[in-house]
Design an enzyme around this catalytic site. Structure first.
Site, short mmCIF file in Angstrom:
data_model
loop_
_atom_site.label_atom_id
_atom_site.label_comp_id
_atom_site.label_asym_id
_atom_site.label_seq_id
_atom_site.Cartn_x
_atom_site.Cartn_y
_atom_site.Cartn_z
CB ALA A 85 0.30 8.07 0.98
NE ARG B 4 -3.00 0.51 2.98
CZ ARG B 4 -3.29 0.84 4.24
NH1 ARG B 4 -3.35 -0.10 5.15
NH2 ARG B 4 -3.48 2.09 4.58
CE LYS C 293 -0.68 5.33 -4.99
NZ LYS C 293 0.23 6.42 -4.58
N GLY D 31 -3.14 4.53 -2.06
CA GLY D 31 -3.57 3.48 -2.97
C GLY D 31 -3.07 2.10 -2.62
CB VAL D 32 -4.43 -1.19 -3.03
CG1 VAL D 32 -4.01 -2.64 -2.84
CG2 VAL D 32 -5.28 -0.71 -1.85
CG ASP E 150 5.20 10.11 2.62
OD1 ASP E 150 5.50 10.17 3.84
OD2 ASP E 150 4.47 9.22 2.15
#
Length: 410
Positions: A24, A22, A44, A26-27, A150
């Site tokens: 931030a 995963r 994604k 999405g999968v 991030d």
């Protein structure tokens, strides 16, 4: 890259090999398109309802376009032209999910790789190699006016050739390009032979074994199976979800990131710029050296208190690496070390910035991918993503209740 040049993926033509993990928002799945050349890619996916009704989403008043996080990320991916950053290879849209395909990195992420090392830490020479590549990736983004916001080991992937790839631009934002000060401009002029040309795509040569001596690195990593990690068993970093996208100006007041890596100026709410990425770089280097982050507390409130008030413990003798980390983790962004100063720091003494990407044998090169041994899993990706996001909504409600004491009131 225009839409006419970008592949539109058909969900019925996709072979889903496995669930990778995963991001931030999405999968991510390992997939291939049966209708094309069959190359593997990372897909994604995001639940449409989650992007349109996200109660955490906050749009900056200066941004009239009100683009969602996913649209901004796709916009960024379309323009990236750098061997340490992903390329957008296709887009997917159904009634339930939206998504896109990017390059697949078979070497997993830097956090996974660190845990495979003796004492779960990297040697100084290996840190130097990966740190130099991160500096080049951030420099490219900052020159484009993008603050990444991030940076953490889980977002730093290992490509097939062993070089890094910085992924997951969910929390990035557009700011004015970072211009050097007059003092920095003089340093640039003095050191110009060592600086890469920011307006051209750095080369990625396949054969140049001699370049490895730039970092004194040894090829002593174990060869691991070639898949991305799903969530780490002891280091699951959930990003904080208050998001904004800004227009092109120097600072933003949004509050995003992963709690152990968030910069003090973001917690203080006085506005932040590209310098938050250098704080995160300091946290990542600290973690690579010591195997843990410097400010982690027993809960989020304690972690934030430590970020704002504590000095990082740099245990051991004074070295160039520890000095660089100390200068990156300066709480006042105006006093924090800049890009030009980072590249000129003693830790990178002797590094030829023009030739980093020429190295053909980085510290760890993933083993060959055995695609013949891969089984196609019949994953209903729409249902899978829906289940993940529904679980996240429940978690978000619990987190909001837990944090309603008002700690983040500045």
């Amino acid at each position: 890259m225009g839409d006419d040049q970008l592949a539109v993926l058909d969900i019925h033509q996709l072979e889903i090999i496995s669930y990778l993990g995963r991001g931030a928002r999405g999968v991510v799945f390992l997939a291939r398109d049966k209708s094309s050349n069959g190359e593997l890619f990372a897909l994604k996916t995001i639940l449409k309802v989650a992007t349109s009704t996200n109660k955490h989403k906050k749009i900056d008043h200066n941004d009239s376009s009100e683009l969602s996080e996913i649209h901004f990320e796709q916009k960024v991916l379309r323009v990236l032209q750098h061997p340490l950053l992903p390329k957008l290879r296709g887009i997917l849209a159904t009634k339930i999910i939206t998504g896109y395909a990017i390059d697949y990195c078979p070497g997993r992420d830097l956090n996974y790789l660190r845990k495979k090392q003796t004492e779960r830490m990297f040697s100084v020479d290996i840190i130097r190699f990966y740190a130099a590549e991160l500096v080049l990736a951030l420099e490219y983004l900052h020159n484009m006016g993008i603050a990444y916001r991030d940076l953490k080991p889980e977002n730093i992937m290992i490509q097939e050739n062993g070089h890094l790839m910085l992924v997951d631009f969910d929390l990035s934002t557009k700011l004015s390009p970072k211009l050097p000060s007059s003092e920095e401009r003089s340093i640039i002029l003095e050191k110009s032979p060592l600086l890469p040309k920011s307006n051209s795509k750095p080369p990625m040569k396949k054969r140049n074994n001699n370049r490895l001596s730039l970092f004194c690195c040894r090829h002593d990593f174990p060869i691991q199976d070639s898949v991305h990690p799903a969530e780490s068993e002891d280091h699951i970093s959930e990003p904080i979800s208050t998001y904004t996208i800004t227009s092109s100006f120097s600072k933003t007041n949004s509050f995003v990131g992963t709690e152990e890596y968030i910069a003090p100026e973001m917690l203080q709410g006085n506005g932040h710029d590209h310098m938050v990425d250098f704080w995160c770089l300091g946290i990542v280097l600290y973690e690579m050296l010591y195997g843990t982050t410097p400010f982690k507390g027993i809960n989020r409130k304690v972690t934030f208190y430590n970020i704002l008030s504590k000095t990082p413990e740099l245990v051991g003798e004074t070295t160039p690496l520890r000095d660089l980390i100390r200068k990156l983790l300066v709480k006042d962004p105006k006093e924090r070390i800049s890009m030009v100063q980072i590249k000129g720091h003693e830790f990178f003494l002797g590094v030829d910035w023009e030739k980093i990407l020429d190295i053909a044998r980085p510290p760890f090169v993933p083993g060959p991918l055995d695609e013949n041994g891969m089984d196609v899993n019949n994953i209903d990706i729409e249902g899978f993503v829906k289940n993940v996001f529904e679980a996240n909504v429940d978690c978000d409600v619990d987190k909001e209740k837990e944090e309603s004491d008002g700690f983040l009131i500045f």
